[in-house]
Design a protein around this motif. Sequence first.
Motif, PDB file in Angstrom:
ATOM      1  N   LEU A  85      36.934 -73.349  34.562  1.00  0.00           N
ATOM      2  CA  LEU A  85      37.180 -72.102  33.833  1.00  0.00           C
ATOM      3  C   LEU A  85      36.682 -70.888  34.614  1.00  0.00           C
ATOM      4  N   GLN A  86      35.671 -71.086  35.442  1.00  0.00           N
ATOM      5  CA  GLN A  86      35.201 -69.982  36.277  1.00  0.00           C
ATOM      6  C   GLN A  86      36.246 -69.573  37.303  1.00  0.00           C
ATOM      7  N   LEU A  87      37.113 -70.506  37.671  1.00  0.00           N
ATOM      8  CA  LEU A  87      38.249 -70.148  38.526  1.00  0.00           C
ATOM      9  C   LEU A  87      39.184 -69.178  37.804  1.00  0.00           C
ATOM     10  N   VAL A  88      39.313 -69.368  36.485  1.00  0.00           N
ATOM     11  CA  VAL A  88      40.119 -68.433  35.684  1.00  0.00           C
ATOM     12  C   VAL A  88      39.501 -67.046  35.739  1.00  0.00           C
ATOM     13  N   TYR A  89      38.167 -66.995  35.597  1.00  0.00           N
ATOM     14  CA  TYR A  89      37.489 -65.701  35.702  1.00  0.00           C
ATOM     15  C   TYR A  89      37.704 -65.085  37.076  1.00  0.00           C
ATOM     16  N   ILE A  90      37.544 -65.876  38.130  1.00  0.00           N
ATOM     17  CA  ILE A  90      37.700 -65.353  39.487  1.00  0.00           C
ATOM     18  C   ILE A  90      39.115 -64.845  39.713  1.00  0.00           C
ATOM     19  N   SER A  91      40.092 -65.495  39.075  1.00  0.00           N
ATOM     20  CA  SER A  91      41.482 -65.075  39.244  1.00  0.00           C
ATOM     21  C   SER A  91      41.710 -63.651  38.746  1.00  0.00           C
ATOM     22  N   PRO A  96      47.446 -58.885  40.226  1.00  0.00           N
ATOM     23  CA  PRO A  96      48.345 -57.925  40.890  1.00  0.00           C
ATOM     24  C   PRO A  96      48.202 -56.534  40.293  1.00  0.00           C
ATOM     25  N   SER A  97      48.656 -55.553  41.022  1.00  0.00           N
ATOM     26  CA  SER A  97      48.490 -54.150  40.617  1.00  0.00           C
ATOM     27  C   SER A  97      49.349 -53.810  39.398  1.00  0.00           C
ATOM     28  N   SER A  98      48.685 -53.343  38.344  1.00  0.00           N
ATOM     29  CA  SER A  98      49.342 -52.823  37.136  1.00  0.00           C
ATOM     30  C   SER A  98      48.250 -52.218  36.288  1.00  0.00           C
ATOM     31  N   SER A  99      48.630 -51.494  35.256  1.00  0.00           N
ATOM     32  CA  SER A  99      47.610 -50.860  34.408  1.00  0.00           C
ATOM     33  C   SER A  99      46.744 -51.904  33.716  1.00  0.00           C
ATOM     34  N   ASN A 100      47.372 -52.979  33.198  1.00  0.00           N
ATOM     35  CA  ASN A 100      46.614 -54.022  32.514  1.00  0.00           C
ATOM     36  C   ASN A 100      45.731 -54.789  33.487  1.00  0.00           C
ATOM     37  N   SER A 101      46.267 -55.087  34.673  1.00  0.00           N
ATOM     38  CA  SER A 101      45.490 -55.845  35.651  1.00  0.00           C
ATOM     39  C   SER A 101      44.331 -55.015  36.190  1.00  0.00           C
ATOM     40  N   THR A 102      44.514 -53.688  36.247  1.00  0.00           N
ATOM     41  CA  THR A 102      43.403 -52.833  36.685  1.00  0.00           C
ATOM     42  C   THR A 102      42.225 -52.954  35.724  1.00  0.00           C
ATOM     43  N   ASN A 103      42.504 -52.957  34.437  1.00  0.00           N
ATOM     44  CA  ASN A 103      41.442 -53.159  33.447  1.00  0.00           C
ATOM     45  C   ASN A 103      40.811 -54.532  33.600  1.00  0.00           C
ATOM     46  N   SER A 104      41.637 -55.529  33.886  1.00  0.00           N
ATOM     47  CA  SER A 104      41.133 -56.886  34.063  1.00  0.00           C
ATOM     48  C   SER A 104      40.235 -56.983  35.291  1.00  0.00           C
ATOM     49  N   VAL A 105      40.654 -56.347  36.390  1.00  0.00           N
ATOM     50  CA  VAL A 105      39.854 -56.353  37.616  1.00  0.00           C
ATOM     51  C   VAL A 105      38.535 -55.632  37.396  1.00  0.00           C
ATOM     52  N   ALA A 107      36.928 -55.239  34.585  1.00  0.00           N
ATOM     53  CA  ALA A 107      36.085 -56.062  33.719  1.00  0.00           C
ATOM     54  C   ALA A 107      35.446 -57.195  34.520  1.00  0.00           C
ATOM     55  N   ALA A 108      36.237 -57.836  35.391  1.00  0.00           N
ATOM     56  CA  ALA A 108      35.709 -58.932  36.212  1.00  0.00           C
ATOM     57  C   ALA A 108      34.645 -58.424  37.174  1.00  0.00           C
ATOM     58  N   CYS A 109      34.869 -57.232  37.739  1.00  0.00           N
ATOM     59  CA  CYS A 109      33.877 -56.661  38.659  1.00  0.00           C
ATOM     60  C   CYS A 109      32.594 -56.276  37.925  1.00  0.00           C
ATOM     61  N   SER A 110      32.734 -55.841  36.685  1.00  0.00           N
ATOM     62  CA  SER A 110      31.559 -55.404  35.923  1.00  0.00           C
ATOM     63  C   SER A 110      30.552 -56.516  35.712  1.00  0.00           C
ATOM     64  N   VAL A 111      31.031 -57.748  35.577  1.00  0.00           N
ATOM     65  CA  VAL A 111      30.107 -58.880  35.409  1.00  0.00           C
ATOM     66  C   VAL A 111      29.847 -59.574  36.732  1.00  0.00           C
ATOM     67  N   GLY A 112      30.497 -59.090  37.800  1.00  0.00           N
ATOM     68  CA  GLY A 112      30.443 -59.773  39.088  1.00  0.00           C
ATOM     69  C   GLY A 112      29.053 -59.925  39.676  1.00  0.00           C
ATOM     70  N   SER A 113      28.260 -58.864  39.652  1.00  0.00           N
ATOM     71  CA  SER A 113      26.923 -58.926  40.264  1.00  0.00           C
ATOM     72  C   SER A 113      26.053 -59.962  39.559  1.00  0.00           C
TER      73      SER A 113
END
Length: 285
Positions: A85-91, A96-105, A107-113
Amino acid sequence: MDRFHQVNPFAKRDSHSPASVLWYKVLTLASWLLSVVVTVYYTFEAPHDGKHHRGTIWHQNDHHPSGFTLSPIITSIYWIALFLLQLVYISHLFSPSSSNSTNSVNAACSVGSHFILHNLLHAAFVALFVRSRFGWAEVLLALDFANLTSLYFRHNTYPRGIHFPAVSGPLAWAFVALCWNGAIMVPHQASLVARVFANVFVWAFLGYGLFFIVFYKDYTMGFALSVLSASLGVAQFLRQVIALQWIFAFTIMAVLFVMTVLVAVPAWTGRELPCSRCPVWFSVG
């Protein structure tokens, strides 16, 4: 203060630069691979260095029986599922570039550290645990627990594909592992006194799980802790049938599972009650 916020990798941000996203991709994937490789390797191989007693993860579990000994099969299944499931998070980082994916990226970066730090601490914990350095291993678990707790309360409003594998799943494990490793660390862990203490502290599983279920309606925490409670119950039953610990563990598992279902089903069917503390995924069927 603004300067510190800019350089603080754990600061909460609404957006991330392309360069920082690239670094999150590289470090998140590398740290995840390190965590997986170290865990899998020491599941089957014992370390060959050092003078202390050494063994695989589950050899240590069986060689140091306590009131918090876990089932190798159930716990391994938990970690296999969590790693996948962590692979799902990493994905989400590679969306790909889009308004929804930007929010997803973002969010993923926010918990990344926090996730990267968790992976490093988990790998170090395993390396110490298999070398019987239980005291230092407990210190790393405590640091990881603090790291993941901070992550939970600062970033608990992201989709389930991020929340469970990167936040609640690892946090539930860190809480249980503190008891597991802590019981091994204590001298005479199989004594009557140690078992009485275990009979008391095992109820912390229930209190901890109910806190997130009741106040945050977080059924992912309830499910994770119910699985780990089942792992504890099975191991304690196989170890000593005439004992209270496995009865307590299965009781805790049952209560957490029922409470999890009572919260999850309304959320999935769109009939949940309003909750100001709930993550956004709670109202997303």
